[in-house]
Write a protein that holds these residues in place. Structure first.
Motif, PDB file in Angstrom:
ATOM      1  N   ALA A  10      31.648 -13.909  16.873  1.00 60.53           N
ATOM      2  CA  ALA A  10      31.060 -12.187  16.737  1.00 60.53           C
ATOM      3  C   ALA A  10      32.070 -11.239  17.313  1.00 60.53           C
ATOM      4  O   ALA A  10      32.698 -10.581  17.010  1.00 60.53           O
ATOM      5  CB  ALA A  10      29.471 -12.049  16.966  1.00 60.53           C
ATOM      6  N   GLU A  11      32.196 -11.634  18.510  1.00 57.69           N
ATOM      7  CA  GLU A  11      32.568 -10.693  19.543  1.00 57.69           C
ATOM      8  C   GLU A  11      34.623 -11.608  19.112  1.00 57.69           C
ATOM      9  O   GLU A  11      35.470 -10.848  18.926  1.00 57.69           O
ATOM     10  CB  GLU A  11      32.804 -11.552  21.176  1.00 57.69           C
ATOM     11  CG  GLU A  11      31.412 -11.395  21.428  1.00 57.69           C
ATOM     12  CD  GLU A  11      31.209  -9.443  21.830  1.00 57.69           C
ATOM     13  OE1 GLU A  11      32.289  -8.578  21.866  1.00 57.69           O
ATOM     14  OE2 GLU A  11      30.685  -9.270  21.854  1.00 57.69           O
ATOM     15  N   MET A  12      35.058 -12.600  18.623  1.00 58.76           N
ATOM     16  CA  MET A  12      36.099 -13.229  17.984  1.00 58.76           C
ATOM     17  C   MET A  12      36.542 -12.064  16.764  1.00 58.76           C
ATOM     18  O   MET A  12      37.265 -11.416  16.800  1.00 58.76           O
ATOM     19  CB  MET A  12      36.504 -14.319  17.975  1.00 58.76           C
ATOM     20  CG  MET A  12      38.089 -14.381  17.396  1.00 58.76           C
ATOM     21  SD  MET A  12      37.878 -16.659  17.216  1.00 58.76           S
ATOM     22  CE  MET A  12      38.327 -16.856  19.265  1.00 58.76           C
ATOM     23  N   ALA A  13      35.557 -11.410  15.426  1.00 59.69           N
ATOM     24  CA  ALA A  13      35.972 -11.303  14.462  1.00 59.69           C
ATOM     25  C   ALA A  13      36.012  -9.742  15.005  1.00 59.69           C
ATOM     26  O   ALA A  13      37.035  -8.930  14.365  1.00 59.69           O
ATOM     27  CB  ALA A  13      34.344 -11.432  13.790  1.00 59.69           C
ATOM     28  N   LEU A  14      35.098  -9.014  16.142  1.00 58.35           N
ATOM     29  CA  LEU A  14      35.149  -7.621  16.444  1.00 58.35           C
ATOM     30  C   LEU A  14      37.132  -7.155  16.484  1.00 58.35           C
ATOM     31  O   LEU A  14      37.707  -6.427  16.528  1.00 58.35           O
ATOM     32  CB  LEU A  14      34.994  -7.149  17.602  1.00 58.35           C
ATOM     33  CG  LEU A  14      33.566  -7.401  17.060  1.00 58.35           C
ATOM     34  CD1 LEU A  14      32.762  -6.863  18.386  1.00 58.35           C
ATOM     35  CD2 LEU A  14      33.001  -6.286  16.675  1.00 58.35           C
ATOM     36  N   ARG A  15      37.417  -8.391  17.626  1.00 59.49           N
ATOM     37  CA  ARG A  15      39.092  -8.700  17.608  1.00 59.49           C
ATOM     38  C   ARG A  15      39.928  -9.220  16.774  1.00 59.49           C
ATOM     39  O   ARG A  15      40.864  -8.124  16.287  1.00 59.49           O
ATOM     40  CB  ARG A  15      39.557  -9.300  18.936  1.00 59.49           C
ATOM     41  CG  ARG A  15      38.483  -8.672  20.344  1.00 59.49           C
ATOM     42  CD  ARG A  15      39.465  -9.430  21.041  1.00 59.49           C
ATOM     43  NE  ARG A  15      39.147 -11.026  21.046  1.00 59.49           N
ATOM     44  CZ  ARG A  15      38.249 -11.968  21.420  1.00 59.49           C
ATOM     45  NH1 ARG A  15      37.303 -11.112  22.187  1.00 59.49           N
ATOM     46  NH2 ARG A  15      38.184 -12.896  21.521  1.00 59.49           N
ATOM     47  N   VAL A  16      39.673  -9.698  15.500  1.00 57.27           N
ATOM     48  CA  VAL A  16      40.719 -10.029  14.774  1.00 57.27           C
ATOM     49  C   VAL A  16      40.061  -9.358  13.376  1.00 57.27           C
ATOM     50  O   VAL A  16      41.798  -9.084  12.665  1.00 57.27           O
ATOM     51  CB  VAL A  16      40.387 -11.321  13.965  1.00 57.27           C
ATOM     52  CG1 VAL A  16      40.441 -11.901  13.087  1.00 57.27           C
ATOM     53  CG2 VAL A  16      39.872 -12.402  15.226  1.00 57.27           C
ATOM     54  N   TYR A  17      39.085  -8.945  12.667  1.00 55.89           N
ATOM     55  CA  TYR A  17      39.420  -8.346  11.535  1.00 55.89           C
ATOM     56  C   TYR A  17      40.489  -6.462  11.929  1.00 55.89           C
ATOM     57  O   TYR A  17      39.871  -5.731  12.565  1.00 55.89           O
ATOM     58  CB  TYR A  17      37.751  -7.963  11.191  1.00 55.89           C
ATOM     59  CG  TYR A  17      36.623  -8.989  11.315  1.00 55.89           C
ATOM     60  CD1 TYR A  17      36.189  -8.714   9.578  1.00 55.89           C
ATOM     61  CD2 TYR A  17      37.017 -10.246  11.205  1.00 55.89           C
ATOM     62  CE1 TYR A  17      35.050  -9.800   9.165  1.00 55.89           C
ATOM     63  CE2 TYR A  17      36.089 -11.885  10.809  1.00 55.89           C
ATOM     64  CZ  TYR A  17      35.481 -10.998   9.830  1.00 55.89           C
ATOM     65  OH  TYR A  17      34.892 -12.535   9.097  1.00 55.89           O
ATOM     66  N   ARG A  18      40.771  -6.168  10.703  1.00 59.81           N
ATOM     67  CA  ARG A  18      41.298  -5.154  10.568  1.00 59.81           C
ATOM     68  C   ARG A  18      41.314  -4.365   9.772  1.00 59.81           C
ATOM     69  O   ARG A  18      40.698  -4.784   8.605  1.00 59.81           O
ATOM     70  CB  ARG A  18      43.093  -5.398  10.503  1.00 59.81           C
ATOM     71  CG  ARG A  18      43.473  -6.135  11.516  1.00 59.81           C
ATOM     72  CD  ARG A  18      43.825  -5.534  12.844  1.00 59.81           C
ATOM     73  NE  ARG A  18      44.538  -6.015  13.830  1.00 59.81           N
ATOM     74  CZ  ARG A  18      44.075  -6.218  14.919  1.00 59.81           C
ATOM     75  NH1 ARG A  18      42.746  -6.681  14.521  1.00 59.81           N
ATOM     76  NH2 ARG A  18      44.336  -6.988  15.967  1.00 59.81           N
ATOM     77  N   GLY A  19      41.108  -3.302   9.342  1.00 61.40           N
ATOM     78  CA  GLY A  19      40.851  -2.232   8.283  1.00 61.40           C
ATOM     79  C   GLY A  19      39.407  -1.739   8.423  1.00 61.40           C
ATOM     80  O   GLY A  19      38.353  -1.912   9.551  1.00 61.40           O
ATOM     81  N   GLN A  20      39.109  -0.769   7.960  1.00 56.41           N
ATOM     82  CA  GLN A  20      37.825   0.324   7.982  1.00 56.41           C
ATOM     83  C   GLN A  20      37.073  -0.856   7.340  1.00 56.41           C
ATOM     84  O   GLN A  20      36.120  -1.933   8.044  1.00 56.41           O
ATOM     85  CB  GLN A  20      37.378   1.481   7.092  1.00 56.41           C
ATOM     86  CG  GLN A  20      36.468   2.446   7.894  1.00 56.41           C
ATOM     87  CD  GLN A  20      36.480   2.668   9.113  1.00 56.41           C
ATOM     88  OE1 GLN A  20      36.971   2.771   9.690  1.00 56.41           O
ATOM     89  NE2 GLN A  20      35.004   1.794   9.583  1.00 56.41           N
ATOM     90  N   VAL A  21      37.027  -1.588   7.055  1.00 54.53           N
ATOM     91  CA  VAL A  21      36.372  -2.256   6.237  1.00 54.53           C
ATOM     92  C   VAL A  21      35.785  -3.539   6.678  1.00 54.53           C
ATOM     93  O   VAL A  21      34.656  -3.771   7.273  1.00 54.53           O
ATOM     94  CB  VAL A  21      36.108  -2.770   4.428  1.00 54.53           C
ATOM     95  CG1 VAL A  21      35.032  -4.190   4.086  1.00 54.53           C
ATOM     96  CG2 VAL A  21      36.396  -1.519   3.129  1.00 54.53           C
ATOM     97  N   GLY A  22      36.877  -4.581   7.353  1.00 52.65           N
ATOM     98  CA  GLY A  22      36.447  -5.135   8.195  1.00 52.65           C
ATOM     99  C   GLY A  22      36.335  -4.933   8.974  1.00 52.65           C
ATOM    100  O   GLY A  22      34.952  -6.332   9.402  1.00 52.65           O
ATOM    101  N   GLN A  23      36.184  -3.942  10.143  1.00 55.49           N
ATOM    102  CA  GLN A  23      35.506  -3.247  10.878  1.00 55.49           C
ATOM    103  C   GLN A  23      34.171  -3.574  11.148  1.00 55.49           C
ATOM    104  O   GLN A  23      33.387  -3.613  11.751  1.00 55.49           O
ATOM    105  CB  GLN A  23      36.334  -2.329  12.025  1.00 55.49           C
ATOM    106  CG  GLN A  23      37.935  -2.571  12.726  1.00 55.49           C
ATOM    107  CD  GLN A  23      37.152  -3.511  13.602  1.00 55.49           C
ATOM    108  OE1 GLN A  23      36.605  -2.947  14.942  1.00 55.49           O
ATOM    109  NE2 GLN A  23      37.829  -4.860  13.979  1.00 55.49           N
ATOM    110  N   ASP A  24      34.331  -2.937  10.108  1.00 53.44           N
ATOM    111  CA  ASP A  24      32.339  -2.516   9.509  1.00 53.44           C
ATOM    112  C   ASP A  24      31.369  -4.259  10.019  1.00 53.44           C
ATOM    113  O   ASP A  24      30.664  -3.994   9.788  1.00 53.44           O
ATOM    114  CB  ASP A  24      32.331  -1.523   8.478  1.00 53.44           C
ATOM    115  CG  ASP A  24      32.236  -0.008   8.966  1.00 53.44           C
ATOM    116  OD1 ASP A  24      32.586   0.772   9.705  1.00 53.44           O
ATOM    117  OD2 ASP A  24      32.724   0.389   7.455  1.00 53.44           O
ATOM    118  N   ARG A  25      32.582  -4.800   8.606  1.00 60.91           N
ATOM    119  CA  ARG A  25      31.563  -6.427   8.604  1.00 60.91           C
ATOM    120  C   ARG A  25      31.529  -6.926  10.297  1.00 60.91           C
ATOM    121  O   ARG A  25      30.380  -7.345  10.475  1.00 60.91           O
ATOM    122  CB  ARG A  25      32.908  -6.852   7.243  1.00 60.91           C
ATOM    123  CG  ARG A  25      32.732  -6.641   6.681  1.00 60.91           C
ATOM    124  CD  ARG A  25      33.500  -7.442   5.038  1.00 60.91           C
ATOM    125  NE  ARG A  25      32.992  -8.798   5.204  1.00 60.91           N
ATOM    126  CZ  ARG A  25      33.408  -9.732   4.430  1.00 60.91           C
ATOM    127  NH1 ARG A  25      34.380  -8.990   4.137  1.00 60.91           N
ATOM    128  NH2 ARG A  25      32.746 -10.843   5.119  1.00 60.91           N
TER     129      ARG A  25
END
Length: 199
Positions: A10-25
């Protein structure tokens, strides 16, 4: 074990996901994982450590624009403080979040998830108040929760909060227990239909 791996991912997803939609998810996922971690840490006998995932969930939620997520994280933090024997701090956390979310929750089109978190904050605040010997404050918060439950209409499990009319009834019983009113608590328990609760 599974939980540490979920937290790392979950913490890795915070660093990897890009864009508003990705960050929100990613934020939603991370908060939900940390919401699971707090009761698990308590269950394995490490209650003092429960504050760590609760505070982390609050930090992540505050970075989002999701009021329901913020409310759920605040409820989780208030629960952690209550578990540690800090009812006054639990009330402070709950009431600060209630004030922050009041405008969004008052809207006619407020989503059920937000209302569930808003109502759950009233309930955890009411428990902290009664344990802190603030009977009037506890009753005000409990009545507020009942009004919100009426708006939700039925028992829901948004953010794993199990908020609704049954949850409010359970907290009314808990209030009577905390106040030493055993007969009133037993009377309330006899009328309770617990299998309506989604938890």
């Amino acid at each position: 074990s599974l939980l540490p791996r979920l937290i790392r991912e979950a913490e890795m997803a915070l660093r990897v996901y890009r864009g508003q939609v990705g960050q929100d998810r990613a934020r939603h996922l991370a908060v939900m994982v940390h919401l699971l971690a707090r009761p698990f840490v308590k269950w394995v006998g490490q209650a003092p450590l429960a504050l760590l995932p609760a505070e982390r969930a609050m930090t992540i939620a505050e970075e989002s624009a999701d009021p329901g997520l913020i409310g759920a994280a605040a409820w989780n933090l208030a629960q952690a403080q209550s578990t540690l024997g800090h009812p006054e701090v639990s009330v402070q956390v709950a009431e600060a979040a209630i004030a922050h979310l009041a405008g969004a929750a008052a809207r006619d089109d407020a989503p059920a998830g937000l209302l569930s978190a808003f109502g759950a904050l009233h309930l955890i605040g009411s428990i902290g108040a009664v344990r802190g010997d603030d009977q009037r404050g506890a009753l005000i918060l409990l009545r507020g929760a009942a009004e919100i439950a009426a708006r939700v209409g039925e028992d829901r499990n948004y953010y794993r909060l199990a908020f609704g009319p049954t949850n409010v009834a359970q907290h009314r019983i808990a209030h009577e227990v905390e106040r030493g009113h055993s007969m009133l608590a037993l009377s309330g328990a006899a009328r309770l239909v617990a299998d309506r609760s989604p938890s």
